[in-house]
Scaffold this active site. Structure first.
Site, PDB file in Angstrom:
ATOM      1  N   ARG A 107       0.816  -1.207   0.000  1.00  0.00           N
ATOM      2  CA  ARG A 107       0.000   0.000   0.000  1.00  0.00           C
ATOM      3  C   ARG A 107       0.853   1.261   0.000  1.00  0.00           C
ATOM      4  O   ARG A 107       0.337   2.368  -0.054  1.00  0.00           O
ATOM      5  CB  ARG A 107      -0.907   0.032   1.251  1.00  0.00           C
ATOM      6  CG  ARG A 107      -1.931  -1.049   1.313  1.00  0.00           C
ATOM      7  CD  ARG A 107      -2.732  -0.954   2.590  1.00  0.00           C
ATOM      8  NE  ARG A 107      -3.430   0.337   2.683  1.00  0.00           N
ATOM      9  CZ  ARG A 107      -3.800   0.895   3.826  1.00  0.00           C
ATOM     10  NH1 ARG A 107      -3.522   0.300   4.969  1.00  0.00           N
ATOM     11  NH2 ARG A 107      -4.437   2.052   3.830  1.00  0.00           N
ATOM     12  N   SER A 113      -2.601   2.727   9.736  1.00  0.00           N
ATOM     13  CA  SER A 113      -3.460   3.743   9.139  1.00  0.00           C
ATOM     14  C   SER A 113      -4.842   3.196   8.856  1.00  0.00           C
ATOM     15  O   SER A 113      -5.008   2.087   8.371  1.00  0.00           O
ATOM     16  CB  SER A 113      -2.854   4.245   7.824  1.00  0.00           C
ATOM     17  OG  SER A 113      -3.770   5.078   7.164  1.00  0.00           O
ATOM     18  N   SER A 114      -5.848   4.010   9.161  1.00  0.00           N
ATOM     19  CA  SER A 114      -7.229   3.627   8.861  1.00  0.00           C
ATOM     20  C   SER A 114      -7.663   4.134   7.505  1.00  0.00           C
ATOM     21  O   SER A 114      -8.747   3.841   7.042  1.00  0.00           O
ATOM     22  CB  SER A 114      -8.159   4.197   9.941  1.00  0.00           C
ATOM     23  OG  SER A 114      -8.054   5.608   9.976  1.00  0.00           O
ATOM     24  N   CYS A 115      -6.818   4.929   6.855  1.00  0.00           N
ATOM     25  CA  CYS A 115      -7.192   5.541   5.575  1.00  0.00           C
ATOM     26  C   CYS A 115      -7.464   4.461   4.533  1.00  0.00           C
ATOM     27  O   CYS A 115      -6.653   3.572   4.318  1.00  0.00           O
ATOM     28  CB  CYS A 115      -6.066   6.454   5.093  1.00  0.00           C
ATOM     29  SG  CYS A 115      -6.399   7.248   3.521  1.00  0.00           S
ATOM     30  N   GLY A 116      -8.618   4.553   3.888  1.00  0.00           N
ATOM     31  CA  GLY A 116      -8.936   3.616   2.825  1.00  0.00           C
ATOM     32  C   GLY A 116      -9.516   2.301   3.313  1.00  0.00           C
ATOM     33  O   GLY A 116      -9.815   1.419   2.527  1.00  0.00           O
TER      34      GLY A 116
END
Length: 274
Positions: A107, A113-116
């Protein structure tokens, strides 16, 4: 440093005529962010306030808890042709003892990270890594103070006035005093720059403040407000359903459709008074 705006020629068409004239455009360039020499992510941004952008990003993703976790930030020389400094690669050196985030190379990002990956798991992850939850913040803001903020933000958006192409974010005190304004081609970058300003000035957690954004209230922007300890997030446009869910669980007051003399309050309405 890179330019914020450029001039390009465009054909202007109406029903009666076509004319060619120069137009002012907002600059969009990549910024590669490294931690201790390891590439973490690349974001498309408008040059300017890059150090704030990096610090705000790292705080809102749980890598750092404040300015003391950063030893230094510097542009990487030799990143461009012939060894030139492009000012598009920024390396953050963490203070000894601050753990390096786990990198997921598939990624080009790190695994915390919680993004996406928006969903219940993301909300739970944010609650676990947040060091500055706004839930206990007793801040109260009057509706009259809130409705005056969008005009203040728009008046301070100098690059938007010339290009019409940048998002804005501003931080206010509870009495309506504007602390900082930042603009960027990406709405999340504008927020990171504002929060990065607070990191640099040792103002995190941002208790007693209001974060105003010029567009919609997305999950990502709500996450950033929660991670910075901001008790009230306001947006001139709509919220998403997951933004409301996160705000409700984190104790963040989420205000949207802040236009004219009206607004919708989706969570913790006790912080907004008449």
């Amino acid at each position: 440093m890179g330019r914020v705006t450029v001039r390009r020629r465009a054909s202007h068409l109406t029903a009666e005529s076509t004319t060619t004239r120069p137009e002012t455009l907002a600059v969009e360039e990549p910024l590669e962010l490294r931690i201790d020499g390891t590439a973490i992510t690349v974001t498309m941004r408008t040059p300017g306030s890059d150090v704030e952008l990096a610090q705000g990003f790292l705080l809102t993703e749980g890598v750092i808890g404040g300015r003391d976790d950063i030893a230094r930030v510097e542009y990487c020389r030799g990143a461009g042709p012939d060894g030139m400094n492009t000012y598009n690669v920024l390396d953050v050196r963490l203070t000894p003892g601050v753990p390096m985030p786990d990198v997921d190379v598939t990624r080009n990002f790190y695994t915390t990270s919680s993004c996406g990956v928006c969903g219940k798991g993301s909300i739970d992850a944010i609650r676990q890594i947040s060091r500055h939850s706004p839930g206990d913040d007793p801040t109260v803001v009057s509706a009259e103070t809130l409705t005056a903020m969008p005009d203040q933000l728009r008046s301070a958006q100098r690059v938007f006035a010339s290009t019409g192409g940048l998002h804005g974010a501003a931080l206010f005190t509870a009495d309506g005093t504007m602390l900082v304004v930042r603009e960027d081609i990406g709405r999340h970058n504008a927020v990171d720059k504002v929060i990065g300003w607070a990191v640099e000035n040792q103002r995190v957690p941002l208790t007693g403040t209001v974060l105003l954004v010029s567009g919609r209230a997305s999950f990502e922007l709500t996450q950033k407000a929660v991670m910075a300890g901001i008790p009230l997030l306001a947006a001139v446009s709509a919220p998403s359903s997951l933004a409301v869910d996160l705000a409700s669980q984190a104790g963040l007051t989420l205000v949207a459709f802040l236009r004219g003399q009206s607004m919708n309050v989706y969570s913790r309405p006790d912080r907004v008074t008449h």
